[in-house]
Design an enzyme around this catalytic site. Structure first.
Site, PDB file in Angstrom:
ATOM      1  N   GLU A 265       0.821  -1.218   0.000  1.00  0.00           N
ATOM      2  CA  GLU A 265       0.000   0.000   0.000  1.00  0.00           C
ATOM      3  C   GLU A 265       0.853   1.265   0.000  1.00  0.00           C
ATOM      4  O   GLU A 265       0.535   2.235  -0.691  1.00  0.00           O
ATOM      5  CB  GLU A 265      -0.940  -0.010   1.205  1.00  0.00           C
ATOM      6  CG  GLU A 265      -1.985  -1.102   1.206  1.00  0.00           C
ATOM      7  CD  GLU A 265      -3.075  -0.898   0.166  1.00  0.00           C
ATOM      8  OE1 GLU A 265      -3.888  -1.814  -0.007  1.00  0.00           O
ATOM      9  OE2 GLU A 265      -3.112   0.170  -0.476  1.00  0.00           O
ATOM     10  N   ARG A 269       0.530   3.758  -3.292  1.00  0.00           N
ATOM     11  CA  ARG A 269      -0.129   5.046  -3.022  1.00  0.00           C
ATOM     12  C   ARG A 269       0.873   6.166  -2.812  1.00  0.00           C
ATOM     13  O   ARG A 269       0.820   7.196  -3.495  1.00  0.00           O
ATOM     14  CB  ARG A 269      -1.047   4.915  -1.798  1.00  0.00           C
ATOM     15  CG  ARG A 269      -2.101   3.833  -1.963  1.00  0.00           C
ATOM     16  CD  ARG A 269      -3.207   3.968  -0.946  1.00  0.00           C
ATOM     17  NE  ARG A 269      -3.966   2.729  -0.828  1.00  0.00           N
ATOM     18  CZ  ARG A 269      -5.246   2.659  -0.497  1.00  0.00           C
ATOM     19  NH1 ARG A 269      -5.922   3.748  -0.234  1.00  0.00           N
ATOM     20  NH2 ARG A 269      -5.855   1.485  -0.394  1.00  0.00           N
ATOM     21  N   ASP A 399      -3.850 -10.414  -8.791  1.00  0.00           N
ATOM     22  CA  ASP A 399      -4.164  -9.528  -9.908  1.00  0.00           C
ATOM     23  C   ASP A 399      -3.041  -8.648 -10.445  1.00  0.00           C
ATOM     24  O   ASP A 399      -2.605  -8.765 -11.576  1.00  0.00           O
ATOM     25  CB  ASP A 399      -5.378  -8.672  -9.556  1.00  0.00           C
ATOM     26  CG  ASP A 399      -5.293  -8.043  -8.172  1.00  0.00           C
ATOM     27  OD1 ASP A 399      -4.226  -8.112  -7.548  1.00  0.00           O
ATOM     28  OD2 ASP A 399      -6.302  -7.484  -7.716  1.00  0.00           O
ATOM     29  N   GLU A 533     -12.141  -0.749 -10.855  1.00  0.00           N
ATOM     30  CA  GLU A 533     -11.636  -1.679 -11.865  1.00  0.00           C
ATOM     31  C   GLU A 533     -12.491  -1.754 -13.129  1.00  0.00           C
ATOM     32  O   GLU A 533     -11.954  -1.844 -14.240  1.00  0.00           O
ATOM     33  CB  GLU A 533     -11.483  -3.084 -11.259  1.00  0.00           C
ATOM     34  CG  GLU A 533     -10.378  -3.194 -10.244  1.00  0.00           C
ATOM     35  CD  GLU A 533     -10.773  -2.619  -8.892  1.00  0.00           C
ATOM     36  OE1 GLU A 533      -9.867  -2.239  -8.129  1.00  0.00           O
ATOM     37  OE2 GLU A 533     -11.993  -2.550  -8.605  1.00  0.00           O
ATOM     38  N   THR A 619      -0.962   0.538 -10.318  1.00  0.00           N
ATOM     39  CA  THR A 619      -2.225  -0.081  -9.926  1.00  0.00           C
ATOM     40  C   THR A 619      -3.080   0.826  -9.044  1.00  0.00           C
ATOM     41  O   THR A 619      -4.189   0.449  -8.676  1.00  0.00           O
ATOM     42  CB  THR A 619      -1.965  -1.437  -9.239  1.00  0.00           C
ATOM     43  OG1 THR A 619      -3.151  -2.229  -9.256  1.00  0.00           O
ATOM     44  CG2 THR A 619      -1.479  -1.247  -7.812  1.00  0.00           C
TER      45      THR A 619
END
Length: 644
Positions: A265, A269, A399, A533, A619
């Site tokens: 994360e 981010r 993913d 998504e 992502t």
């Protein structure tokens, strides 16, 4: 006097018997040996130690050295650690939880499973080498970087194939499309203004209770919504808001926190957001901050295999450990596989190859180990380098690993042949084992558990339509149209999951069994937490095909968000997409600002706003530039005139 402490020695120091002389000499020689030997236990910075030790005797531990391997033999025993399963907990959001984005693109838990922390053991392993070795490695990296040419932002801009923000900020010529784009911009400003008013400096906004949320995924870091919003605000031309965000980074972003953070994360981010902000604006502030943060992530890789663990202390200790719920202390495929884009750019900006070496080591190990049916299971031991269990998913836990393979190839200006080979081999295995067709004709991605299919597709897996689409053109010539068709079929299925709900928003997971198709059959799968998504795939498919249905589907999502998720003071997820009586979860996720609204804005913009020839999106939807190496390495005379 030492003499007074020896038995049989007079105060006047008179003569000694032979035995006394022997004892005295033995004591004296021991004292001299002890004093001299103590020099070797002093810190490296002590002047006397430098006198007695040559430079060759105090070499730092560096990547790939034998010393590094020797140091790893002294790893401590693991200790247990709870896993904060997400950015937003059900407990913290007045009873409704938000499933976190992390652990893969976003963590795969049920709606209720996002309670503050999961019960269960803590599986922590202190992976920190001795303090002096870590410090010496940092010095070595700094010295290496100082000797390289500084990154020139001006030259970077010159190497872009097209203007980054297009001819007119991507403004579409069609009035209807522009009106829709302006509506998305208004949604962003509304979400931002409420965050600023009620949650400034916190990680996310609770719009119902009008206060801030900190969470436990970022190790004490603050301002996740600010960092996630920097590029969105800039791209949308909300420059007053962007400047407020930039000022907060300058005055209030504290990277010295001593908390337990998700490596994944923080990377997608904070590192991704700061990298993107620097490349878009050239502000050295963002570059300085991201390089400081990047250094703090390196200790997570200090494992026997170099596969990083999922949780790291961002403080001086640099300890890291696995999530308590992960099988046998394993690392997660979509976590350690979702570092490549950001770490390549950390090397680009710093000149330090250590970041690239870390992620290339991960790839080397993955290429070496056997893959069942050509598939990559979700759990890998960072100690043995072996798969822990054979669960394969294109949704949560797996993913973004696949996403970063094709994007690594594209970001390398299509020179990373290893990434290309890994991606298309994986895609072939996915098609052979996971891609299914429902009785009603819907194409979907099932999950694979040791050879047994679970006919479920998560919202998280809906990114795969866009992923397969952007990779279609570089596949084998006879498969390019097939890949584009497959991308369109999966995107259509994900749209159906929205269209078959009462709110026209999609559930967290939907199934294809017991007569159900593209609908959630379990109460725990019926929620929506502002996820991006499906809209992400709409954006990519629009750019690849210009089929107007993708913009129409995007507008349906805008209308649904406005009707069901917009509240008085921001946007909130909802607990059940199949009922029109909205029950909100009281959380405006930071990825709503970074991804959902950005992808909608790009969907209604011209293609020259962040053109795909020059940019890939991490992502978290932070745009990172394609590395045009031939241009960046060109030493033309005019480069000497360019400031940084």
């Amino acid at each position: 006097m030492v003499f007074r402490k020896l038995p049989g020695v007079s105060a006047s120091g008179m003569g000694l018997r032979l035995s006394q002389k022997f004892v005295f000499l033995l004591f004296l020689s021991g004292l001299v040996t002890l004093c001299f030997g103590a020099l070797f236990f002093l810190p490296d910075s002590v002047r006397l130690k430098r006198i007695f030790l040559s430079k060759t005797e105090i070499q730092p531990v560096t990547v790939g050295s034998g010393l590094e391997n020797e140091a790893r033999e002294h790893l401590k025993r693991p200790r247990e650690q709870d896993h904060p399963r997400g950015v937003t907990s059900a407990k913290e959001t007045s009873g409704g939880g938000a499933r976190p984005k992390g652990l893969g693109r976003k963590t795969p838990t049920s709606y209720e499973a996002t309670e503050e922390r999961l019960a269960g053991g803590k599986a922590q392993e202190d992976l920190t080498l001795s303090g002096s070795n870590v410090e010496m490695e940092k010095v070595t990296s700094s010295d290496h970087a100082a000797g390289l040419d500084a990154f020139s932002h001006r030259k970077f801009q010159r190497c872009l194939l097209k203007p980054m923000l297009g001819r007119d900020g991507g403004k579409p010529g069609d009035p209807k499309t522009n009106e829709r784009r302006e509506k998305v911009k208004e949604m962003m400003k509304f979400a931002w203004d409420n965050y600023k008013q009620y949650a400034w400096g916190k990680n996310e906004l609770r719009p119902l209770t009008k206060n801030g949320h900190i969470g436990n995924m970022f190790g004490g870091l603050r301002g996740a919504s600010i960092i996630d919003s920097l590029d969105t605000l800039y791209i949308m031309g909300l420059l007053d808001e962007y400047n407020d965000a930039k000022d907060w980074v300058r005055t209030s972003l504290d990277l010295t926190s001593n908390g337990e953070a998700s490596l994944f994360e923080v990377n997608i981010r904070y590192v991704g957001g700061l990298l993107s902000a620097y490349y878009l604006t050239g502000e050295e502030l963002f570059k300085t901050k991201v390089l400081e943060l990047g250094q703090k992530l390196l200790p997570a890789f200090n494992t026997p295999t170099g596969i990083p663990r999922g949780v790291i202390n961002l403080g001086s200790s640099g300890t890291s450990w696995s999530w308590g719920w992960a099988s046998a202390g394993s690392s997660i495929l979509a976590e350690f596989g979702t570092l490549h884009l950001e770490f390549i750019h950390l090397t680009e900006l710093s000149g330090d190859p250590v970041y690239t070496e870390k992620v290339m080591n991960i790839r080397k190990l993955l290429n070496k180990i056997e893959k069942p049916q050509g598939l990559y299971p979700n759990f890998l031991s960072p100690v043995s380098g072996n798969w822990v269990q054979h669960h394969v998913s294109i949704g949560g836990l797996g993913d973004s690993f696949y996403e970063y393979l094709i994007k690594s190839y594209l970001m390398s200006d299509k020179t990373d042949e290893d990434a290309k080979q890994m991606y298309y081999s994986a895609l072939e295995a996915i098609e052979a084992n996971l891609v299914q067709k429902s009785p009603g004709g819907l194409t979907y991605m099932a999950e694979w558990r040791g050879g047994i299919l679970d006919h479920k597709m998560g919202h998280l897996a809906c990114f795969s339509g866009g992923m397969i689409g952007i990779g279609a053109d570089d596949g084998a010539p006879d498969k390019r149209q097939h890949y584009l068709d497959l991308a369109a079929e999966i995107t259509h299925t994900c749209h159906e999951s929205y269209d078959r709900s009462a709110t026209k928003l999609g559930p967290e997971a939907f199934r294809f069994d017991s007569g159900a198709e593209a609908t959630a059959t379990r109460l725990s799968d019926r929620y929506y937490i502002l996820r991006p998504e499906v809209i992400e795939s709409y954006m990519y498919m629009w750019r690849l095909t210009h089929d107007p249905k993708y913009r129409d589907w995007g507008w349906e999502a805008v209308e649904a968000l406005e009707q069901h998720c917009r509240v008085e003071s921001g946007f909130s997820g909802i607990r059940d997409v199949y009922t029109l009586t909205d029950s909100h979860d009281n959380m405006q996720q930071s990825f709503f600002l970074s991804e959902t609204l950005k992808y909608l804005y790009l969907l209604f913009s011209d293609d020259d706003l962040l053109p795909l020839e020059d940019w890939v999106f991490n992502t978290e939807a932070h745009p990172l530039p394609v590395v045009h190496k031939s241009c960046m390495q060109d030493k033309s005379p005019q480069d000497k005139m360019l400031p940084g």
